[in-house]
Design an enzyme around this catalytic site. Sequence first.
Site, mmCIF file in Angstrom:
data_model
loop_
_atom_site.group_PDB
_atom_site.id
_atom_site.type_symbol
_atom_site.label_atom_id
_atom_site.label_comp_id
_atom_site.label_asym_id
_atom_site.label_seq_id
_atom_site.Cartn_x
_atom_site.Cartn_y
_atom_site.Cartn_z
ATOM 1 N N HIS A 207 -52.935 -33.562 5.081
ATOM 2 C CA HIS A 207 -53.727 -34.831 4.980
ATOM 3 C C HIS A 207 -54.977 -34.800 5.982
ATOM 4 O O HIS A 207 -55.800 -35.527 5.650
ATOM 5 C CB HIS A 207 -52.618 -35.962 5.551
ATOM 6 C CG HIS A 207 -51.794 -36.305 4.566
ATOM 7 N ND1 HIS A 207 -50.448 -35.932 4.221
ATOM 8 C CD2 HIS A 207 -51.788 -37.280 3.481
ATOM 9 C CE1 HIS A 207 -49.962 -36.143 3.210
ATOM 10 N NE2 HIS A 207 -50.936 -37.091 2.440
ATOM 11 N N GLU A 450 -43.399 -37.197 -7.177
ATOM 12 C CA GLU A 450 -43.865 -36.261 -6.179
ATOM 13 C C GLU A 450 -42.844 -35.193 -5.826
ATOM 14 O O GLU A 450 -42.954 -34.210 -4.987
ATOM 15 C CB GLU A 450 -44.839 -36.826 -5.187
ATOM 16 C CG GLU A 450 -44.341 -38.091 -4.494
ATOM 17 C CD GLU A 450 -45.511 -38.674 -3.396
ATOM 18 O OE1 GLU A 450 -46.375 -37.960 -3.474
ATOM 19 O OE2 GLU A 450 -44.904 -39.685 -2.926
ATOM 20 N N ASP A 474 -47.695 -33.190 -3.248
ATOM 21 C CA ASP A 474 -46.100 -33.058 -2.730
ATOM 22 C C ASP A 474 -45.598 -32.540 -3.981
ATOM 23 O O ASP A 474 -44.421 -31.628 -3.692
ATOM 24 C CB ASP A 474 -45.548 -34.384 -2.509
ATOM 25 C CG ASP A 474 -46.017 -34.769 -0.872
ATOM 26 O OD1 ASP A 474 -45.974 -33.842 0.026
ATOM 27 O OD2 ASP A 474 -46.267 -35.893 -0.860
ATOM 28 N N CYS A 521 -52.881 -38.664 -8.947
ATOM 29 C CA CYS A 521 -53.662 -38.958 -7.789
ATOM 30 C C CYS A 521 -53.796 -37.809 -6.766
ATOM 31 O O CYS A 521 -54.258 -38.105 -5.531
ATOM 32 C CB CYS A 521 -53.109 -40.366 -7.177
ATOM 33 S SG CYS A 521 -51.465 -40.253 -6.662
#
Length: 584
Positions: A207, A450, A474, A521
């Site tokens: 992240h 995910e 993920d 996404c």
Amino acid sequence: MTFSIHGLAVSRGIAIGRAVLVASSRADVAHYFIEPDKIAEEVQRVKVARDAVVEEITRVQRELPKEAPPELAALLDVHLMLLQDEQLSTGVKHWITERHYNGEWAVTTQYEVFARQFDEMQDPYLRERKADLEQVTERILRYLKGAGSPVQPPAPSRRAQQDLLLGDTLDVPLVLIAHDMAPADMLQFKQSLFAGFATDVGGRTSHTAIVARSMDIPAVVGARSASQLIKQDDWVIIDGEAGVLIVDPSPIILAEYGFKQRQGELERERLNRLRHTPAVTLDGQKVELLANIELPEDTKGAVAAGAVGVGLFRSEFLFMGRGGALPNEEEQYQAYVRALEGMHGLPVTIRTVDIGSDKPLERSARQDTHLNPALGLRAIRWSLADPPMFLTQLRAILRAAAHGQVNLLVPMLGHVREIRQTLSLLDHARVQLDNRGVPYGPVKLGAMIEVPAAALMLKVFLKYFDFLSVGTNDLIQYTLAIDRADEAVAHLYDPCHPAVLRLLADTIAECRAQGKPVSVCGEMAGDVGMTRLLLGLGLREFSMHPTQILAVKQQVLRADAAKLEAWAQQVILSDDPAQALLAG
Ligand code: PEP
Ligand code: MG
């Protein structure tokens, strides 16, 4: 002497600037540039803080009881000596006057310079004095804070910062070098002072890297010992595309990278012309290019890049970096409404909070004691474990939906039980709002795919949800058992692994067969190397950082989706899809 450090490429572009080393533990110290006419005042502010610490220590020393151990008095002497060291005040003054750093930033920068010198000392006694230096620095920072230092920088406009960076007084851009940086800390640098940055640790889809990418500045992660090898103020080139840092570059190298940098800028200008062009393939297939955002203010960039909506609002960024205090319903509601307003009537997909793993609520939790935080209480699991917290968020989202088209997206579901619990809490949130007489709007309900378990039970998911969104970051991590934030296994984190592509292709195909919208996404959606494959697999909704939209649009405009179908099937069935992708 010139040397290079290799890491993982995070975002395009080249930055050339002087290194600013920021220790992770110091990321919450205010970093901002002061106006030139405030230099004397800022130097004085630090001096006052330092004098106050000297006074405090002197008083403690004076009042030491007779029976106090002699080492204590000696220790206080060392602290006083460090505080009154000429080099400390000259160093701090240098960063304020020459670089226009605010007081806190100047103090921590000088600390880093000294700390490095202490590390290099042969004598163990002297080496250990680094801890004293740290304590002394801490005390000065505490005084600076108490002395009315703004916690938030005065937020000069980006333009003003650029003027400052490029102006006469300070014609050197700065690049941030850190061992590690929590995603929440990265946010502090979002209105960035920095032209680029690099961290020792992290994977391409950690992240921290994701926030870096959203800042649209050249970045490298997983650069191992960069923060040890690079010194404060060293000249560094960050090649975000190749994942390379070049330290102390020779004039020839500098000239070469300066040329590359200008080429990159020209390319961006060219892409900018596509802003208002609809994303339609050569054979007339309409493609939706949506934006991933972290904060409501990011909608500005999304609109500027021509996004047709927000495909992923990572709401957890509203929760992080607040010392553990959660945003209340009103605060969240206001933030969601701001995002809707920012998109001027375009849809906004708000994902419920995804805290945990490499997105801890608090920085201290980063040293997570759980053995496998990515497999632990994360995302929807975290939300379901705290129903009052989750209900607060659901109410805020439902209320925001009265102001525009909101899609509610749930992360990391894997069990039917979790789906049912989520839906039941959503009903409960509606009842609570009804009881309070508070208006709310309709939402479309989506699930993120995910974890492989979800991708293997699509039919069940589609019974409950209006749309699906594939979180490839993920999905890759959990399919391949590779920690997405661990640079040591980054070479095995493979978006083109046949197993990952199989799960992805099946998800797209099942949604299309049932006439339900599906998007990607994860970072894969913004990777121009993957656009043709995703189009060929039938994907028509891509959500990515606003900064990637135009480059992906260019790929869409050049593609013939119908022709790509057969090729895409060949690619995903081949033993080595990455190779087949390149060949195709
Ligand atoms: C993903 O996993 O692909 C995703 C979009 O969610 P995040 O990166 O926030 O985990
Ligand atoms: Mg995810």
